[in-house]
Structure formats: structure tokens, C-alpha cells
Motif scaffolding. Structure first.
Motif, PDB file in Angstrom:
ATOM      1  N   MET A   1      32.078 -13.282 -39.283  1.00  0.00           N
ATOM      2  CA  MET A   1      31.839 -14.597 -38.697  1.00  0.00           C
ATOM      3  C   MET A   1      32.848 -15.599 -39.262  1.00  0.00           C
ATOM      4  SD  MET A   1      28.328 -16.817 -38.658  1.00  0.00           S
ATOM      5  CE  MET A   1      28.264 -18.412 -37.852  1.00  0.00           C
ATOM      6  N   SER A   2      33.533 -16.318 -38.369  1.00  0.00           N
ATOM      7  CA  SER A   2      34.554 -17.256 -38.817  1.00  0.00           C
ATOM      8  C   SER A   2      33.921 -18.483 -39.465  1.00  0.00           C
ATOM      9  CB  SER A   2      35.422 -17.701 -37.636  1.00  0.00           C
ATOM     10  OG  SER A   2      34.631 -18.343 -36.661  1.00  0.00           O
ATOM     11  N   LYS A   3      34.666 -19.066 -40.407  1.00  0.00           N
ATOM     12  CA  LYS A   3      34.185 -20.256 -41.094  1.00  0.00           C
ATOM     13  C   LYS A   3      34.264 -21.464 -40.166  1.00  0.00           C
ATOM     14  CE  LYS A   3      35.791 -18.740 -45.661  1.00  0.00           C
ATOM     15  NZ  LYS A   3      36.681 -19.098 -46.802  1.00  0.00           N
ATOM     16  N   PRO A   4      33.361 -22.412 -40.336  1.00  0.00           N
ATOM     17  CA  PRO A   4      33.492 -23.667 -39.577  1.00  0.00           C
ATOM     18  C   PRO A   4      34.813 -24.353 -39.926  1.00  0.00           C
ATOM     19  CG  PRO A   4      31.342 -23.512 -40.655  1.00  0.00           C
ATOM     20  CD  PRO A   4      32.168 -22.398 -41.221  1.00  0.00           C
ATOM     21  N   LYS A   5      35.385 -25.025 -38.964  1.00  0.00           N
ATOM     22  CA  LYS A   5      36.651 -25.693 -39.215  1.00  0.00           C
ATOM     23  C   LYS A   5      36.468 -26.873 -40.163  1.00  0.00           C
ATOM     24  CE  LYS A   5      39.256 -24.406 -35.110  1.00  0.00           C
ATOM     25  NZ  LYS A   5      40.122 -24.874 -34.006  1.00  0.00           N
ATOM     26  N   THR A   6      37.475 -27.072 -40.979  1.00  0.00           N
ATOM     27  CA  THR A   6      37.458 -28.213 -41.888  1.00  0.00           C
ATOM     28  C   THR A   6      37.781 -29.487 -41.111  1.00  0.00           C
ATOM     29  OG1 THR A   6      39.802 -28.051 -42.428  1.00  0.00           O
ATOM     30  CG2 THR A   6      38.275 -26.723 -43.746  1.00  0.00           C
TER      31      THR A   6
END
Length: 206
Positions: A1-6
Motif C-alpha cells: 500500500m502506497s504512503k499518503p502524499k506529503t
């Protein structure tokens, strides 16, 4: 699962999609990621590439603006093939970064803190309207690209001279080559030019 964008990544995406891209979309460019490309069936193109620095990270994004003017025959001479409507900025004969268009330093925009977004946005908008778009809008055909080569003598390469010749600007190509031969102090450069001179004199392009 990709990290939320900063926040920096979100700001960068917004700047590209809502500030830069609309100007090119209305001019008939096509988007592929951070490349905005215009290709004409007559055999020429222009492109804006938004390049992120490899030294950045998710929270600190540095980027710059690269422009390119594309001629298929130049790519064929250089690479032995043509990309045509799939061309990218590194395959362009004439390449200029925003700092070059401004006749200033090698400019990078820095998204380091959320509070800096408005300042960066303003800087990009100003550079787009004052430098990038006027420069690219002036190019409306093959002759505009050739005229820029003749006027600026850049890139100063055998490829640029040979491209002029192939596109029918033979006298200008010969004059440029003779000037380079008269002024170069490098043996390898001189040999390259002499080999090209032999090709041009023997008209190996027909």
C-alpha cells in the motif's frame, strides 16, 4: 500500500496540474506525466519537461523547467532512428533550461516548507509568462528552429551543422562549419569537422 502524499508532493502536483499544464493544454500540447509535448505532422515538435532533482525526497522537492525543440532528422543523424510524436526532451537538438532562458544561473525551484508554496507558485507563474511561453510560442515550424540554430550557433556541434545541411540550409551549414574549423583548437573537434566537411562536399545526402 502506497504512503499518503506529503504536503510538498501535493503542492507539487497542484502546481503542475493547475498552474503549468493548463497553459500548454490550451495550446494543443499533450501530457505524459511531467512532459508537455507538441508534435506537428510536418515533422517538428516542442516540449516542456518538469524535472525533479534526484537529491530531493518526499518532503523536500526541487525541480526545474527544461524546454526542447525537436527535429526528427536530427535525431535520425544522432541516434539512427526517430521518435516522432513520442519524442522526449533529451532527444531534442535544441535544449534550454529556464535559467538559460533567463540568462541567469541554473535555476531550481524549492518546495521545502508548506509556507513557501505561494512564493514558489508566483515565481513559476512569472517565469512561465515572461520566458517559457514566449520562447515556445515563437516556434511555429521547422524554419523557426533552423533560424534559431543559425542565429545562436548552438548547440555548437557537428550534429547541428549537419542538421542544417540536411534540411536544405546548405550555405549556412558550410559557413558555420568553416567558422568552427578556423577557430577550434581541439584536434578531435577539428577531425570531426573535417570528416563532416568531406560528407557535405561529396553531397552524400541525396
Amino acid at each position: 500500500m502506497s504512503k499518503p502524499k506529503t504536503e510538498s508532493q501535493l503542492q507539487f502536483d497542484k502546481l503542475v496540474s493547475e498552474v503549468i499544464w493548463p497553459e500548454f493544454k490550451q495550446r494543443g500540447y499533450h501530457r505524459a506525466g511531467n512532459n508537455f509535448r507538441y508534435y506537428d505532422a510536418a515533422g517538428w515538435g516542442k516540449i516542456l519537461n518538469i524535472q525533479k532533482s534526484v537529491f530531493g525526497d518526499r518532503n523536500s522537492i526541487s525541480f526545474t523547467l527544461n524546454t526542447g525543440l525537436y527535429l526528427p532528422e536530427a535525431e535520425r543523424l544522432w541516434m539512427g532512428r526517430t521518435s516522432d510524436e513520442r519524442f522526449l526532451e533529451p532527444g531534442c537538438l535544441i535544449r534550454k533550461r529556464i535559467g538559460r532562458l533567463k540568462s541567469s544561473h541554473n535555476q531550481w525551484y524549492e518546495l521545502l516548507e508548506p509556507s513557501e508554496f505561494d512564493q514558489v507558485l508566483h515565481s513559476v507563474e512569472q517565469d512561465m509568462s515572461s520566458y517559457v511561453l514566449p520562447y515556445m510560442d515563437r516556434v511555429t515550424g521547422i524554419d523557426d528552429i533552423l533560424e534559431q540554430l543559425i542565429l545562436e550557433k548552438e548547440p555548437s556541434s557537428a550534429l547541428a551543422i549537419e542538421t542544417l545541411f540536411v534540411y536544405g540550409r546548405r550555405q549556412e551549414a558550410q559557413t558555420w562549419m568553416e567558422h568552427e574549423l578556423a577557430n577550434t583548437i581541439y584536434r578531435a573537434r577539428r577531425q570531426e569537422l573535417l570528416e563532416l566537411q568531406n560528407k557535405l562536399n561529396n553531397d552524400l545526402y541525396n
